[in-house]
Design a protein around this motif. Structure first.
Motif, short mmCIF file in Angstrom:
data_model
loop_
_atom_site.label_atom_id
_atom_site.label_comp_id
_atom_site.label_asym_id
_atom_site.label_seq_id
_atom_site.Cartn_x
_atom_site.Cartn_y
_atom_site.Cartn_z
N SER A 145 58.06 -14.66 58.62
CA SER A 145 58.08 -15.68 57.57
C SER A 145 56.81 -16.51 57.60
CB SER A 145 59.30 -16.59 57.75
OG SER A 145 59.24 -17.68 56.87
N ASP A 146 56.28 -16.81 56.42
CA ASP A 146 55.10 -17.67 56.31
C ASP A 146 55.47 -19.14 56.34
OD1 ASP A 146 53.41 -15.45 56.06
OD2 ASP A 146 53.72 -15.36 53.88
N ASN A 147 56.76 -19.44 56.36
CA ASN A 147 57.21 -20.83 56.30
C ASN A 147 57.41 -21.47 57.67
OD1 ASN A 147 57.42 -20.92 53.42
ND2 ASN A 147 59.28 -19.71 53.57
N MET A 148 57.18 -20.70 58.73
CA MET A 148 57.35 -21.22 60.08
C MET A 148 56.05 -21.83 60.61
SD MET A 148 60.49 -20.87 61.34
CE MET A 148 61.01 -21.51 59.74
N PRO A 149 56.11 -22.94 61.35
CA PRO A 149 54.90 -23.51 61.97
C PRO A 149 54.38 -22.61 63.07
CG PRO A 149 56.84 -24.66 62.74
CD PRO A 149 57.32 -23.75 61.66
N LEU A 150 53.19 -22.91 63.57
CA LEU A 150 52.59 -22.08 64.61
C LEU A 150 53.36 -22.16 65.92
CD1 LEU A 150 48.78 -22.75 64.00
CD2 LEU A 150 50.12 -20.73 63.34
#
Length: 332
Positions: A145-150
């Motif tokens: 997912s691109d919505n998760m923080p690093l």
């Protein structure tokens, strides 16, 4: 395949998708705006379906007409439930899981058989720290997912998602179930935690130990449920709960996560893939085949719930001994 066979197969597929207790004839009558007698004639194949009726039935029940026309005896139709990218999708996914569990719980006769190669998913919902980490792993590593923080943090677990997880666990605890584990079931979770620790994906050096502590608590509570032979939440009195939990240790390598739901004589097979995602079918031939395999596994497994105190302690101690103690390692 003749037209009557195709029509018969279509109604078979629809019957597999209906919730327990719903009459196929009444459903068809209401959906196609037909009298009950007209619906029965179509189900029996006495009256051919017209093309518009076929399209409406297929669209309503997500049935592929192409697959239906090309269906063979060794073809099985599955429905898929998966998490797409985004927190909203994950919440919808959990709500669907809760809905399907409630359908099982509402049946008069019910049972779940869970053959697991890793920790049974419902147990993650018991402890917020463990649930938060698994949620982060599922979204970031399994689904990309691109919505998760690093980096991971415990506040990523939103209150509404945590609440649905707790409700799922509560409903699961009300359903008689059998879980089949082996000593390898904990390995994936430990590998995930260690990978994130080594990759610097935790914001704090204490995060891994907090998650490991939650994992130990989860195993201790699971062991207590096995001892009592019933499922209950931490803090609940097990004496007030029904005997509804059987736990087996199978020494063979368990190749997949497979769930069989039995509701009023009907079997539904759930196959897990890509983390939480799953597909399901009520295909009678496949369900009976998998059910027979599960029964063979049970006969070659050791029951640890209610009896076998020594074996139960050995099994859970072997799981706990796999969990790294980061505090002790740092003192060496």
């Amino acid at each position: 395949m003749g037209n009557s066979s195709i029509q018969e197969l279509l109604f078979q597929r629809i019957r597999e998708k209906l919730s327990p207790g719903i009459s196929l004839a009444e459903h068809i009558s209401e959906l196609l705006c037909l009298s009950p007698d007209s619906a029965y004639r179509r189900i029996r194949g006495e009256t051919p379906l017209v093309l518009e009726e076929v399209k409406l039935l297929c669209d309503t029940h997500s049935i592929s007409l192409d697959q239906l026309l090309q269906s063979k005896d060794d073809s099985v139709l599955f429905s898929v439930v998966r998490v797409e990218d985004g927190n909203g999708s994950f919440k919808i996914f959990l709500q669907e899981m809760l809905h399907r569990l409630k359908m099982v719980a509402s049946a008069g006769q019910k049972e779940l058989i869970y053959l697991s190669k890793e920790i049974v998913v419902f147990h993650f919902f018991m402890h917020p720290a463990l649930f938060a980490f698994q949620y982060f792993f599922w979204m970031k590593s399994a689904l990309r997912s691109d919505n998760m923080p690093l980096q991971f943090s415990f506040d990523l677990l939103q209150p509404d998602i945590e609440a649905i997880g707790k409700e799922i666990l509560s409903v699961y605890n009300a359903v008689p179930s059998i879980e089949i584990w082996n000593t390898e079931c904990i390995n994936n979770t430990i590998s995930q935690i260690e990978y994130y620790r080594e990759a610097g994906l935790f914001r704090s050096g204490q995060d891994a130990e907090i998650i490991y502590a939650a994992l130990r608590d989860m195993l201790s509570h699971l062991q207590l449920q096995c001892e009592k032979g019933s499922k209950f939440l931490p803090g609940e009195n097990p004496q007030l709960k029904k005997n509804n939990f059987q736990f087996f240790h199978n020494r063979e390598g368990l190749a997949d996560n497979t769930i069989m739901a039995l509701t009023n004589g009907r079997k539904t097979l759930y196959l897990n893939y890509e983390g939480l995602n799953y597909m399901y079918t009520q295909n009678e031939q496949l369900c009976e085949s998998v059910y027979a395999r599960m029964q063979k596994l049970l006969r070659t497994s050791t029951i640890l719930s209610g009896v076998s105190e020594k074996q139960r302690h050995l099994f859970f101690n072997s799981l706990r001994n796999k969990i790294p103690n980061r505090q002790k390692l740092q003192l060496k």
